[in-house]
Design a protein around this motif. Structure first.
Motif, PDB file in Angstrom:
ATOM      1  N   LEU A 140       0.805  -1.215   0.000  1.00  0.00           N
ATOM      2  CA  LEU A 140       0.000   0.000   0.000  1.00  0.00           C
ATOM      3  C   LEU A 140       0.841   1.269   0.000  1.00  0.00           C
ATOM      4  N   ASN A 141       2.150   1.127  -0.028  1.00  0.00           N
ATOM      5  CA  ASN A 141       3.034   2.273  -0.212  1.00  0.00           C
ATOM      6  C   ASN A 141       3.128   2.664  -1.692  1.00  0.00           C
TER       7      ASN A 141
ATOM      8  N   PHE B  36      -2.012   4.005  -5.047  1.00  0.00           N
ATOM      9  CA  PHE B  36      -3.062   4.165  -4.040  1.00  0.00           C
ATOM     10  C   PHE B  36      -3.163   5.601  -3.522  1.00  0.00           C
ATOM     11  N   THR B  37      -2.486   6.508  -4.186  1.00  0.00           N
ATOM     12  CA  THR B  37      -2.774   7.920  -3.936  1.00  0.00           C
ATOM     13  C   THR B  37      -4.001   8.362  -4.726  1.00  0.00           C
TER      14      THR B  37
ATOM     15  N   THR C 224      -8.820   3.982  -4.313  1.00  0.00           N
ATOM     16  CA  THR C 224      -9.107   3.595  -2.929  1.00  0.00           C
ATOM     17  C   THR C 224      -8.918   2.101  -2.742  1.00  0.00           C
ATOM     18  N   LEU C 225      -8.602   1.725  -1.543  1.00  0.00           N
ATOM     19  CA  LEU C 225      -8.467   0.309  -1.209  1.00  0.00           C
ATOM     20  C   LEU C 225      -9.791  -0.420  -1.392  1.00  0.00           C
TER      21      LEU C 225
ATOM     22  N   LYS D  23       0.708   3.093   5.794  1.00  0.00           N
ATOM     23  CA  LYS D  23       1.063   4.169   4.860  1.00  0.00           C
ATOM     24  C   LYS D  23      -0.161   4.700   4.107  1.00  0.00           C
ATOM     25  N   TYR D  24      -1.295   4.019   4.251  1.00  0.00           N
ATOM     26  CA  TYR D  24      -2.491   4.388   3.505  1.00  0.00           C
ATOM     27  C   TYR D  24      -3.448   5.148   4.415  1.00  0.00           C
TER      28      TYR D  24
ATOM     29  N   TRP E  46      -6.846   3.768   6.551  1.00  0.00           N
ATOM     30  CA  TRP E  46      -6.756   2.321   6.355  1.00  0.00           C
ATOM     31  C   TRP E  46      -7.733   1.540   7.243  1.00  0.00           C
TER      32      TRP E  46
END
Length: 392
Positions: free
Chosen positions: A67-68, A72-73, A76-77, A99-100, A103
């Protein structure tokens, strides 16, 4: 998503974990949301990839992502997990989840709305998945991945397959257990190497171990403490100096007033910083029975013996190394407090342990257990120090 599948395939095919981590058997893999915490450098990424390799191979029902990733900027997850699920995905392995942003909320959403999807994620040891995270409380099963035990290190270096033992079994039957191990390998031939560089798996890499460890320690302070605790970067020199002062005197009873003068901050801030260093698995705190944070600890130890060598300008004392090893290896499944009646440690409010060198005391007390260095086998209440490295 195809790019992530290609990366997953490459990583799984090229991952190698020469030691089967015991945590692999301890986790309830039927759970749908599993969090694996651990300090930087203990092998969380390798652990995820090894799980994927052993259980899925390159089957596309399992996918590892970090997720770094800059992707993912923008994405979305939740959307990514939904697309993965729609395309037949069953198990999503998420690395560096902290990092998200957001989360915990998005993991909770995935858990509640995608019941056919299992998510396993890794995070920093500083994260609180249940105690301080009401969003995930009741949904996540949390586990801790530690560095190599002496048993795991010995199995790797000597090609053995010794199982772990429980503390009560060790206390009751340590002469037989030690003799059985020593009949197959010489543990003392490997023990000093473990104390110096065996806790962190990256000793297997072809890089300078001490330099690599110092970089890892700095990343722990910059990311695992400042970033996660939302402390301004300008305070990093104070945290670094505090760790240095503690590392050069540990084991020690911290003088909080003196430390506050040294790093030019308040006593309360010093105590908080000590707690953050503990959460990052850089130090351990020892309290008298019945006391705990936010009180000042009775003693501060480095978290593991490997940390003692690169940060210490002078040779570390053997007794400090012995006590640090004992604390670290028992800390996983036992409660440790400041010892009584001449002992350094009180374990599980029941057993007082005195840690000694090869000679030991001429007179021993039946009320104490003795963890004795530089001896292969023990007798009665005298137990080889190295054998406690078999507790996990």
């Amino acid at each position: 998503m195809e790019a992530f599948f290609r990366t997953h395939k490459y990583l799984v095919e090229h991952t190698s974990s020469p030691v089967k981590r015991e945590l692999m058997q301890e986790i309830d893999w039927n759970s749908r949301l599993i969090g694996i915490k651990g300090s930087r450098g203990v092998g969380k990424t390798t652990f995820l990839l090894q799980y994927a390799k052993e259980n899925f191979g390159t089957d596309r029902s399992c996918l590892y992502i970090n997720l770094n990733h800059l992707y993912f900027t923008e994405r979305t997850l939740i959307d990514f997990a939904d697309e993965f699920r729609v395309k037949g995905g069953k198990t999503l392995l998420l690395d560096q989840v902290f990092k998200y942003p957001g989360w915990s909320e998005e993991l909770k959403y995935c858990h509640d709305h995608f019941p056919e999807l299992k998510i396993v994620f890794t995070g920093s040891s500083v994260m609180r998945l249940k105690e301080e995270n009401p969003i995930l409380s009741g949904s996540v099963d949390s586990y801790n991945l530690r560095g190599f035990s002496f048993r795991e290190y010995l199995n790797l270096m000597a090609g053995t397959d010794f199982p772990s033992v429980k503390l009560e079994e060790l206390l009751a039957d340590h002469p037989r257990i030690a003799r059985e191990i020593c009949s197959r390998v010489k543990p003392l031939a490997h023990f000093q190497d473990y104390l110096h560089h065996g806790f962190y798996p990256f000793f297997l890499e072809k890089r300078n171990f001490s330099e690599n460890l110092l970089k890892t320690v700095n990343m722990m302070m910059e990311v695992d403490i400042l970033f996660l605790k939302q402390i301004e970067l300008t305070y990093l020199p104070k945290v670094r100096k505090l760790l240095y002062l503690l590392s050069t005197s540990a084991p020690c009873a911290p003088n909080v007033s003196q430390l506050s003068k040294e790093i030019q901050t308040s006593r309360a801030t010093v105590v908080n910083y000590i707690k953050y260093l503990k959460d990052a698995r850089l130090i351990n705190m020892l309290y008298p029975a019945g006391e705990e944070f936010p009180k000042k600890p009775a003693m501060v130890y480095m978290h593991n013996t490997n940390l003692m060598y690169p940060m210490h300008p002078a040779p570390v004392t053997e007794q400090a190394v012995r006590e640090t090893f004992f604390y670290n290896t028992l800390h996983k499944d036992n409660r440790l407090n400041k010892g009584e009646r001449g002992a350094q440690f009180l374990v599980n409010r029941t057993y007082n342990f005195r840690i000694e060198g090869e000679e030991g005391r001429r007179r021993t007390s039946p009320d104490l257990y003795y963890a004795v260095d530089r001896t292969e086998t023990g007798h009665d209440n005298k137990i080889p120090l190295w054998l406690f490295g078999f507790l996990y």
